[in-house]
Structures are given as C-alpha cells and as structure tokens.
Design an enzyme around this catalytic site. Structure first.
Site, short mmCIF file in Angstrom:
data_model
loop_
_atom_site.label_atom_id
_atom_site.label_comp_id
_atom_site.label_asym_id
_atom_site.label_seq_id
_atom_site.Cartn_x
_atom_site.Cartn_y
_atom_site.Cartn_z
N ASP A 239 0.77 -1.25 -0.24
CA ASP A 239 0.31 0.08 -0.38
C ASP A 239 1.20 1.37 0.37
OD1 ASP A 239 -2.17 -1.47 0.20
OD2 ASP A 239 -1.75 -1.44 2.62
N GLU A 240 1.54 1.18 -0.52
CA GLU A 240 2.74 2.19 -0.86
C GLU A 240 3.78 2.59 -1.93
OE1 GLU A 240 6.19 2.50 2.55
OE2 GLU A 240 4.30 1.73 3.64
#
Length: 280
Positions: A225-226
């Site tokens: 999720d980055e």
C-alpha cells in the site's frame, strides 16, 4: 514498415534542456504529423515531463529512432499507439468495483479490453458470465502463496495483459509476482492513505469518529500500500453515519476513484518518478 494512419502518444521524461518542446514539434512537423494536444511539466529539480498526442500516417519505429537520435541523451522516450489497453481483473468476493468496470466495458466507457477475470473464489462467476468474459477460478486453498501465484501467472501468460487491475483483490501479492508486471498493477485501497489498516477498516473509522472517509488508487510495488498514488477522493461523514453507512459511501468512493485512475493510466497520462506520479 509500420505504416499507421491513426493517433500516437509520445511520452518523454528526463533532465530538462532548453528547446526540448521546439525539437519535438519540429521533428513531428517534418514527419507531417498533426499535434492534437501537448502537455508538459518541469519539476523544481529541473526534471522534464511531456506528453504529446498527434496523428498522421507514419512509420512509428522510424520516427522513434529519429527522436532518440536528435534529442539530448538521457531522455526516456515511449511512443504508443492510441488504443484500448488489454487488461485482466483480479477479484475476491466484493462485487462493487468489478461491477462498475464491467458496466463501463459493456458501454465502451473503459478505454480497455477486459480479457478475463481471475479470482480465488467463484463467488463472482455468475456476474462475470453475464458479460461474456472468461472467468478463471483459481483457489488458494491448500496452496502456498507462491504456488497460488504461479497458477495465476500461468493463466495470465495465456492473455499477456498490458495491465492488471486489483478490483478489491484481498490477498497480499509477493515481490516475485509484482516483478512480472512492474508499474502495471493498479490497486484500489479502501481509505485515504495512510489510514486504518487491517480488518474492518470502516468499523475502525466509525469507532474513531472520523469526519472523512476516502479511497486511494495506486500502482503496486513491493511495499504494501505504498506504491505511487494515481487518484484519491474523500467523502465527508459525521456522527449520524453508522459503520454500515460508511461502508456504503466508501464503496461508492472506491468505484469512482478506481475508474478515474484507470482512465488516466489507460490514456497514457501517468508518469512514475521517485515513487510519485506526474499526471499530464
């Protein structure tokens, strides 16, 4: 000889130099190309980005070689025909994002061809079958993550998609899988990152009394999720909304953000630079 009488998109990024726009437009003029739209941006660190959409009959391979020869060294150049992208969608059990994409595809609003849908559950097979799209149920039961991903990759090899879309695909994918599709996997996340992680994000949001909920579409890389963010949006809420209300609003936001992000990606409007996106 690759003769085409259609539109192309030239994507260029690299260290800024004086006269880059002039040089590109001059070469396109000499090749009798008509520029439809040109967008550019120079970052504070003097890094240059440009997207040029043009049309005309040309040998695309020859034109690209001329551009590479006559423009300064160190520039990244991509010349893409303007066309629909081939995609495969990965899902689990939630239908809302998948349903939105299927409807848009059915009405020619997606700028992509959905080649297939792949899932680790067969829950959504009846929905997909209504649109005449192949559905591949590849269970993860009694398999290691690596073995499950290998089964998925064998299926993807049949289609060779340009992009993968994770439409609420609720499994963590390994770096090895990501490496097969660098900068070509788009995910929709259930919050305005960074935010609540783990299970029941809307329950966590409700219990914390949040005032906005949101969604984030991003490219997938090896950091969970980055990856580079493509699009985000939020919806205001207050104490009157229950966790169920928030989940409903969140699903609507997820659909909106995912489709907005895909439109940008499929139209070659997104550059990735230092884990950020530049959108032209």
């Amino acid at each position: 000889m690759e003769k085409m009488n259609r539109r192309h998109i030239l994507l260029m990024d690299g260290p800024d130099h004086k006269g880059l726009i002039y040089q590109v437009t001059r070469i396109l003029f000499e090749y009798n190309q008509n520029i439809i739209r040109n967008d550019e941006y120079v970052s504070p660190s003097k890094y240059f980005f440009m997207r040029t959409e043009f049309e005309g009959e040309t040998d695309a391979s020859e034109l690209l070689q001329v551009l590479k020869k006559e423009l300064p060294a160190g520039l990244n150049l991509r010349l893409n025909p303007k066309k629909k992208k081939d995609i495969v969608i990965l899902v689990t059990k939630e239908h809302h994002c998948l349903g939105e994409l299927l409807l848009r595809y059915a009405f020619d609003e997606l700028d992509a061809t959905i080649q297939a849908v792949v899932s680790n559950y067969n829950t959504l097979q009846p929905l997909v079958s209504k649109f005449g799209i192949p559905f591949h149920y590849i269970s993860h039961e009694n398999k290691t993550r690596e073995a499950h991903e290998e089964s998925i990759l064998r299926t993807l090899d049949v289609y060779r998609p340009e992009y993968l879309v994770l439409a609420k695909y609720m499994r963590i994918i390994t770096p090895e899988f990501v490496n097969h599709f660098p900068d070509r996997i788009v995910n929709i996340h259930h919050s305005f990152l960074p935010a609540f992680i783990g299970a029941n994000p809307y329950r966590q949001a409700f219990e914390r009394g949040v005032k906005i909920i949101g969604a984030t579409a991003h490219f997938v890389n090896n950091d969970l999720d980055e990856g580079p963010i493509i699009a985000q949006d939020v919806k205001s809420v207050d104490h009157r909304q229950t966790a169920t209300d928030m989940a409903t609003l969140g699903r609507d936001t997820e659909k909106r953000v995912l489709t907005s992000a895909l439109k940008l990606v499929f139209n070659d409007r997104v550059f990735i630079h230092n884990n950020r996106t530049i959108i032209l």
